[in-house]
Write an enzyme that holds these catalytic residues in place. Structure first.
Site, PDB file in Angstrom:
ATOM      1  CD  GLU A 218      -3.118   0.789   2.156  1.00 21.93           C
ATOM      2  OE1 GLU A 218      -3.646   1.745   2.725  1.00 21.93           O
ATOM      3  OE2 GLU A 218      -3.487  -0.393   2.310  1.00 21.93           O
ATOM      4  CE  LYS A 219       0.319   3.353   4.382  1.00 21.43           C
ATOM      5  NZ  LYS A 219      -0.382   2.110   4.749  1.00 21.43           N
TER       6      LYS A 219
ATOM      7  CG  ASP B  26      -8.237  -2.086   5.782  1.00 17.36           C
ATOM      8  OD1 ASP B  26      -7.882  -2.098   4.593  1.00 17.36           O
ATOM      9  OD2 ASP B  26      -7.979  -1.136   6.547  1.00 17.36           O
TER      10      ASP B  26
ATOM     11  CG  ASP C  81      -3.003  -0.945   5.602  1.00 14.28           C
ATOM     12  OD1 ASP C  81      -1.844  -1.372   5.727  1.00 14.28           O
ATOM     13  OD2 ASP C  81      -3.336   0.220   5.892  1.00 14.28           O
TER      14      ASP C  81
ATOM     15  NE  ARG D  72      -5.661   3.306   8.867  1.00 16.19           N
ATOM     16  CZ  ARG D  72      -5.998   4.428   8.228  1.00 16.19           C
ATOM     17  NH1 ARG D  72      -7.213   4.576   7.758  1.00 16.19           N
ATOM     18  NH2 ARG D  72      -5.123   5.394   8.059  1.00 16.19           N
TER      19      ARG D  72
ATOM     20  CE1 TYR E  58      -4.439  -2.034   9.105  1.00 18.65           C
ATOM     21  CE2 TYR E  58      -6.458  -2.715  10.187  1.00 18.65           C
ATOM     22  CZ  TYR E  58      -5.808  -2.058   9.161  1.00 18.65           C
ATOM     23  OH  TYR E  58      -6.550  -1.419   8.195  1.00 18.65           O
TER      24      TYR E  58
END
Length: 740
Positions: A7-8, A103, A101, A319, A317
């Site tokens: 993701e990043k 999710d 991530d 979130r 994690y």
């Protein structure tokens, strides 16, 4: 080649290190038979209306609703280079491992790229709960089949497309209709943001409507051979719905006859209780604690938690909406506890008091959702590298984890009821016998109901030494804070009137998600619909006007909660994407038609509440710039009038003071936040690159001179540097040597 799509960049570096992909290349890292690449969050964005037809670039009621038949995505302008790299790597890949991530949003970020480039090869999923080396290695050894998590992508598509349908169509429909009635501003509508705003508007209005009424209490000081305590009168006669006395004369009479009276113990009861430790934290409870304890905004807590997860590798994690832990992870407890002690010797006593064999109610596989609760990792960490906010949030997360290995708190709860011939008084008390987990999490301050009570027997004589009449007033509901608004968004069933729907919604996660709620509150503030005064959130006039304008179904939190429930079903593989979007499209068609048929008369906006520009008469809009909130004319760039913000309203500008002459011949004035020419509008901000400029420097710059500035600070690295500067095209520009 096996390609890992992250993701990043920071996430990619951590995973690449464990894969041995340490050779850096353009936009990726390479190893033996494996490549790791990344996005910057979403590389793609939903295409705007004009992508579906040039005629849709103009806002017109007769083109609504806009319902795309074939949805389009566009590469974000700042991500074009990286997208080309990822596209090329995907064309070379034999297998893709999604490492974004774990999710709904992470799944969408990765799979929308696969769909955009037409990748049809095998897909597997890296499901990470933490970014420390041990957790990464464990997850790499247990890659999931990509089909297992694909439903999360369908839910992500459903969410983004529904948001587009509602936001684009209803914002245009309401704005254009309101403009027919003379309202010049944009009425921004969002699937989640509008119901969230309504919660605050309704709370503000409930506070304004509230009419306080007095009630009366009588407190007596009781004396017994074993000790003294305070008891409260149990009123009879005229009482309100809460059982409080509203007859002052009756309360005065009780106080008068209780003073010095003899009484008798009618009931003396003590029960031993046990309180289990509070569960580990999820994101909402962490954000609420940050708001309640330190006044941190929801976004500030989320950013700090994300840094603890990504940069420091200190927590799992963040979130997550779950406060439970998988039973299998209990075996790692001793290792994690040892790591906590090694990282912070000051908690050695707390860690040694923990029993790693103890298993609290937090360890429960049946309660686990996509992610478990936020807990510390077993990684080696450097607490000194954390910011103050990061450190105190980490310590709170750590304390909740430690508490799971302590016994319950044991306390005695006592009740003593005494009575005279005519009146009864009651006292309740609590005393801690074994602190248990409170040795780690601390003990809340004792309230009047938690006073320790002496051991007495029924029928014992008691003397009422003093009696005090207290006049109290009912209090209005408290305004929302970021923390309590988050809680309300999560427990949306509490504000739903329909009992059947309320019961159903108790089983869902409310409106928004753990990852998006903080951003929604921030967006409402940036758009000028909410304002924060000290720790409280209040709706602005523009926010109230919007809620009054939109159809009730759009702002009803229960509507959005039902959608979240449907999205959850899609994510679990039980719902259908196409059917959900068709329902959304049909609903949007109905609402747009209703707005069009009702016309401007149905948009109940008080035009007088909209501040107007003192120069051109158009509306002023509250905006947020890098120097904070301010008000600007909606006619910009034709009209450049601005005003400072004062509690959500435009304030009068600071009187201008001439400081010199501009290079164009105009006069330079000292404004509220900058020096500015009254003719060409050239401007030099009081602060540039972290340095406060002097009036002398500004005067020279605006006269056309080049000025050497010292002690500037880089935004990216935070390092100090020097650079010459001059004003070009009305703005200050730093001049760097070629190739620097």
């Amino acid at each position: 080649m096996q390609l890992y799509l992250c993701e990043k960049p920071s996430q990619a570096r951590d995973i690449a290190r464990e894969l041995g992909a340490t050779r850096r290349d353009s936009g990726c890292q390479r190893g033996a038979g494996v490549t790791v690449t990344w996005g910057f969050g979403h590389l793609l964005a939903m295409a705007p209306p004009e992508a579906y037809g040039e005629q849709l670039a103009q806002w017109r009621l007769d083109t609504l609703p806009i319902i795309p038949q074939r949805w389009q995505l566009q590469v974000r302008s700042k991500a074009e280079s990286q997208f080309r790299i990822v596209k090329r790597l995907l064309s070379q890949a034999d297998e893709v491992v999604l490492a974004t991530d774990a999710d709904r949003e992470g799944e969408t970020i990765a799979r929308e790229i696969l769909d955009q480039v037409g990748y049809r090869g095998p897909v597997r999923r890296l499901w990470l709960s933490a970014l420390d080396p041990v957790s990464i290695r464990q997850a790499l050894a247990q890659l999931l089949d990509g089909a297992r998590t694909e439903p999360l992508y369908w839910a992500g598509l459903a969410r983004s497309r529904a948001d587009w349908l509602i936001g684009m169509n209803l914002t245009r429909a309401l704005t254009l209709t309101a403009q027919q009635g003379g309202h010049p501003g944009v009425l921004s509508v969002g699937r989640v943001q509008t119901p969230t705003l309504r919660l605050v508007v309704e709370r503000d209005r409930a506070i304004e409507r509230f009419q306080p009424h007095p009630y009366y209490e009588v407190h007596v000081q009781c004396h017994h051979a074993q000790g003294s305590w305070t008891a409260k009168w149990q009123p009879t006669g005229q009482r309100d719905s809460e059982g409080r006395c509203i007859d002052k004369a009756s309360a005065q009479a009780v106080a008068a006859r209780a003073e010095g009276a003899q009484a008798q113990v009618m009931r003396a009861q003590t029960e031993r209780h046990q309180a289990a430790p509070p569960l580990p934290l999820d994101l909402s409870s962490l954000q609420q604690a940050g708001d309640q304890r330190w006044g941190d905004s929801a976004q500030e807590v989320l950013d700090a938690a994300q840094a603890l997860y990504e940069r420091h590798k200190a927590i799992t994690y963040p979130r997550t909406d779950c406060r439970y832990l998988p039973v299998s992870q209990h075996a790692e407890a001793a290792q994690v506890l040892q790591a906590l002690k090694d990282a912070d010797p000051s908690i050695q006593e707390q860690v040694e008091g923990a029993d790693p064999q103890r298993r609290s109610r937090a360890w429960n596989d049946k309660k686990i959702t996509a992610h478990h609760a936020i807990i510390p990792t077993g990684a080696t960490i450097d607490r000194s590298a954390m910011s103050q906010r990061e450190r105190r949030l980490y310590e709170l997360i750590r304390a909740h984890y430690l508490a799971q290995f302590y016994p319950p708190c044991e306390y005695d709860e006592a009740v003593i009821e005494v009575a005279t011939a005519r009146d009864a008084f009651i006292a309740k008390g609590r005393s801690i016998r074994r602190p248990g987990w409170r040795a780690v999490l601390g003990q809340q301050e004792a309230t009047e109901q938690e006073q320790p009570l002496p051991a007495v027997e029924e029928q014992d004589p008691v003397r009422l030494e003093t009696a005090q009449l207290k006049k109290q007033q009912t209090k209005p509901p408290r305004p929302y804070t970021p923390g309590t608004l988050l809680a309300a968004m999560k427990r949306i069933a509490d504000v739903v009137d329909d009992p059947q729907l309320r019961q159903k919604l108790k089983e869902t996660s409310g409106i928004g998600t753990e990852a998006t709620r903080a951003g929604i509150i921030e967006t409402l503030q940036q758009r000028g619909y909410l304002i924060r005064r000290k720790r409280a959130l209040h709706a602005t006039e523009a926010g109230r006007a919007l809620i009054d304008a939109v159809p009730e179904a759009v702002s009803d939190p229960a509507t959005t909660a039902r959608w979240e429930e449907a999205l959850g079903e899609i994510a679990e593989g039980r719902g259908d994407l196409a059917a959900f979007l068709e329902q959304q499209a049909a609903w949007v068609r109905t609402l747009v038609r209703q707005i069009q048929e009702a016309g401007a008369e149905a948009i109940a906006i008080d035009g007088s509440a909209q501040p107007t520009c003192p120069s051109c008469g158009r509306s002023m809009r509250r905006r947020t710039g890098k120097h904070g909130a301010f008000w600007g004319c909606s006619g910009y760039p034709d009209c450049t009038v601005t005003r400072p913000d004062a509690n959500g309203k435009p304030a009068e500008p600071t009187p201008s003071r001439a400081i010199g002459q501009c290079g164009c011949g105009g006069t330079v004035y000292a404004q509220a936040r900058a020096w500015q020419c009254d003719t060409c509008q050239a401007r030099v901000w009081y602060q540039t690159a972290g340095k406060s400029l002097s009036e002398r420097q500004a005067r020279a710059l605006l006269a056309g001179q080049t000025v050497h500035l010292r002690g500037l600070r880089s935004r990216k690295s935070g390092k100090r540097f020097d650079a010459p500067a001059r004003v070009e095209k009305g703005q200050l520009r730093l001049i760097f040597e070629e190739g620097r």
